[in-house]
Design a protein around this motif. Structure first.
Motif, mmCIF file in Angstrom:
data_model
loop_
_atom_site.group_PDB
_atom_site.id
_atom_site.type_symbol
_atom_site.label_atom_id
_atom_site.label_comp_id
_atom_site.label_asym_id
_atom_site.label_seq_id
_atom_site.Cartn_x
_atom_site.Cartn_y
_atom_site.Cartn_z
ATOM 1 N N LYS A 50 0.815 -1.219 0.000
ATOM 2 C CA LYS A 50 0.000 0.000 0.000
ATOM 3 C C LYS A 50 0.852 1.273 0.000
ATOM 4 C CE LYS A 50 -3.943 -2.252 2.207
ATOM 5 N NZ LYS A 50 -3.518 -3.591 1.943
ATOM 6 N N VAL A 51 1.881 1.276 -0.843
ATOM 7 C CA VAL A 51 2.686 2.476 -1.062
ATOM 8 C C VAL A 51 2.604 2.842 -2.535
ATOM 9 C CG1 VAL A 51 4.263 2.021 0.860
ATOM 10 C CG2 VAL A 51 4.835 1.190 -1.408
ATOM 11 N N THR A 52 2.965 4.050 -2.881
ATOM 12 C CA THR A 52 2.891 4.512 -4.257
ATOM 13 C C THR A 52 4.009 3.905 -5.091
ATOM 14 O OG1 THR A 52 2.013 6.592 -3.440
ATOM 15 C CG2 THR A 52 2.748 6.555 -5.716
ATOM 16 N N ALA A 53 3.639 3.170 -6.119
ATOM 17 C CA ALA A 53 4.634 2.499 -6.959
ATOM 18 C C ALA A 53 5.447 3.497 -7.774
ATOM 19 C CB ALA A 53 3.949 1.506 -7.894
ATOM 20 N N ALA A 54 4.804 4.574 -8.219
ATOM 21 C CA ALA A 54 5.479 5.543 -9.081
ATOM 22 C C ALA A 54 6.629 6.248 -8.381
ATOM 23 C CB ALA A 54 4.482 6.562 -9.608
ATOM 24 N N THR A 55 6.568 6.328 -7.067
ATOM 25 C CA THR A 55 7.619 7.035 -6.333
ATOM 26 C C THR A 55 8.418 6.106 -5.428
ATOM 27 O OG1 THR A 55 6.072 7.626 -4.581
ATOM 28 C CG2 THR A 55 6.356 9.216 -6.376
ATOM 29 N N SER A 56 8.429 4.833 -5.744
ATOM 30 C CA SER A 56 9.168 3.856 -4.937
ATOM 31 C C SER A 56 10.378 3.344 -5.700
ATOM 32 C CB SER A 56 8.269 2.679 -4.566
ATOM 33 O OG SER A 56 7.212 3.110 -3.751
ATOM 34 N N GLY A 57 11.330 2.856 -4.956
ATOM 35 C CA GLY A 57 12.529 2.274 -5.550
ATOM 36 C C GLY A 57 12.860 0.957 -4.883
ATOM 37 N N VAL A 58 13.730 0.185 -5.523
ATOM 38 C CA VAL A 58 14.154 -1.092 -4.972
ATOM 39 C C VAL A 58 15.667 -1.082 -4.846
ATOM 40 C CG1 VAL A 58 14.205 -3.588 -5.338
ATOM 41 C CG2 VAL A 58 12.199 -2.298 -5.999
ATOM 42 N N ILE A 59 16.148 -1.548 -3.693
ATOM 43 C CA ILE A 59 17.582 -1.669 -3.463
ATOM 44 C C ILE A 59 17.895 -3.081 -2.990
ATOM 45 C CG2 ILE A 59 17.908 0.778 -2.930
ATOM 46 C CD1 ILE A 59 18.051 -0.033 0.049
ATOM 47 N N THR A 60 19.170 -3.423 -3.041
ATOM 48 C CA THR A 60 19.617 -4.700 -2.500
ATOM 49 C C THR A 60 19.830 -4.539 -0.997
ATOM 50 O OG1 THR A 60 21.955 -4.206 -2.789
ATOM 51 C CG2 THR A 60 20.828 -5.232 -4.654
ATOM 52 N N THR A 61 20.131 -5.625 -0.329
ATOM 53 C CA THR A 61 20.398 -5.541 1.111
ATOM 54 C C THR A 61 21.674 -4.755 1.396
ATOM 55 O OG1 THR A 61 21.463 -7.695 0.988
ATOM 56 C CG2 THR A 61 19.175 -7.659 1.699
ATOM 57 N N GLU A 62 22.549 -4.633 0.387
ATOM 58 C CA GLU A 62 23.785 -3.844 0.530
ATOM 59 C C GLU A 62 23.560 -2.374 0.223
ATOM 60 O OE1 GLU A 62 23.842 -6.684 -1.621
ATOM 61 O OE2 GLU A 62 24.433 -7.928 0.073
ATOM 62 N N GLY A 63 22.362 -2.002 -0.246
ATOM 63 C CA GLY A 63 22.054 -0.610 -0.537
ATOM 64 C C GLY A 63 22.264 -0.190 -1.970
ATOM 65 N N VAL A 64 22.478 -1.138 -2.876
ATOM 66 C CA VAL A 64 22.677 -0.827 -4.287
ATOM 67 C C VAL A 64 21.319 -0.673 -4.962
ATOM 68 C CG1 VAL A 64 23.630 -1.670 -6.470
ATOM 69 C CG2 VAL A 64 24.838 -2.106 -4.330
ATOM 70 N N GLY A 65 21.114 0.449 -5.648
ATOM 71 C CA GLY A 65 19.864 0.686 -6.357
ATOM 72 C C GLY A 65 19.721 -0.216 -7.574
ATOM 73 N N ILE A 66 18.482 -0.588 -7.886
ATOM 74 C CA ILE A 66 18.208 -1.491 -9.003
ATOM 75 C C ILE A 66 17.402 -0.757 -10.063
ATOM 76 C CG2 ILE A 66 17.021 -3.602 -9.697
ATOM 77 C CD1 ILE A 66 17.596 -4.694 -6.915
ATOM 78 N N ASN A 67 17.874 -0.818 -11.294
ATOM 79 C CA ASN A 67 17.144 -0.251 -12.425
ATOM 80 C C ASN A 67 15.973 -1.176 -12.737
ATOM 81 O OD1 ASN A 67 16.230 0.716 -14.852
ATOM 82 N ND2 ASN A 67 18.165 0.525 -15.934
ATOM 83 N N PRO A 68 14.738 -0.675 -12.672
ATOM 84 C CA PRO A 68 13.592 -1.554 -12.904
ATOM 85 C C PRO A 68 13.350 -1.890 -14.375
ATOM 86 C CG PRO A 68 12.843 0.657 -12.436
ATOM 87 C CD PRO A 68 14.339 0.664 -12.255
ATOM 88 N N ASN A 69 14.103 -1.294 -15.278
ATOM 89 C CA ASN A 69 13.900 -1.525 -16.706
ATOM 90 C C ASN A 69 14.697 -2.725 -17.203
ATOM 91 O OD1 ASN A 69 12.157 0.678 -16.940
ATOM 92 N ND2 ASN A 69 13.887 2.070 -17.112
ATOM 93 N N GLN A 70 14.517 -3.868 -16.556
ATOM 94 C CA GLN A 70 15.137 -5.116 -16.970
ATOM 95 C C GLN A 70 14.198 -6.250 -16.590
ATOM 96 O OE1 GLN A 70 18.970 -5.514 -14.998
ATOM 97 N NE2 GLN A 70 18.398 -4.027 -13.480
ATOM 98 N N THR A 71 14.523 -7.453 -16.996
ATOM 99 C CA THR A 71 13.651 -8.574 -16.674
ATOM 100 C C THR A 71 13.899 -9.047 -15.256
ATOM 101 O OG1 THR A 71 15.172 -10.286 -17.431
ATOM 102 C CG2 THR A 71 13.680 -9.341 -19.090
ATOM 103 N N ALA A 72 12.929 -9.763 -14.724
ATOM 104 C CA ALA A 72 13.062 -10.313 -13.371
ATOM 105 C C ALA A 72 14.244 -11.277 -13.297
ATOM 106 C CB ALA A 72 11.770 -11.010 -12.965
#
Length: 106
Positions: A50-72
């Motif tokens: 229940k958070v806004t997807a458009a303004t959310s990001g994903v990181i690894t447990t080490e804090g590295v940001g992940i570009n969402p424009n790739q396949t799973a």
């Protein structure tokens, strides 16, 4: 017959996505096809928390940001299964007033 074999051989990956902004660290485990766009995984996880997807990001447990424009599958191979979802309002937010910033004098 070939369609059944192709359907059975479709590889899947699982991600454990933790909501980093919550002190209780709730998590969801999602399983998706390797070829699924990771952006769809991000949107689904954001809806689940229940958070806004458009303004959310994903990181690894080490804090590295992940570009969402790739396949799973690509994300899984590069970064593994443990990921953190960060709502943008919690990331890099500026102080609400200038008084909250400590002043250093030299």
């Amino acid at each position: 017959m070939a369609a059944k074999a192709a359907a059975k051989s479709a590889a899947k990956v699982s991600f454990k996505i933790t909501l980093a902004s919550d002190k209780n660290q709730p998590f969801k485990v999602i399983t998706v096809p390797e070829q699924a766009p990771f952006l769809a995984c991000l949107k689904f996880a954001a809806e689940e928390f229940k958070v806004t997807a458009a303004t959310s990001g994903v990181i690894t447990t080490e804090g590295v940001g992940i570009n969402p424009n790739q396949t799973a599958g690509q994300v899984f191979l590069k970064h593994g299964a443990d990921l953190k979802l960060i709502p943008r309002d919690r990331v890099g937010a500026a102080p609400s007033s200038p008084r909250e910033v400590p002043c250093q004098r030299r």
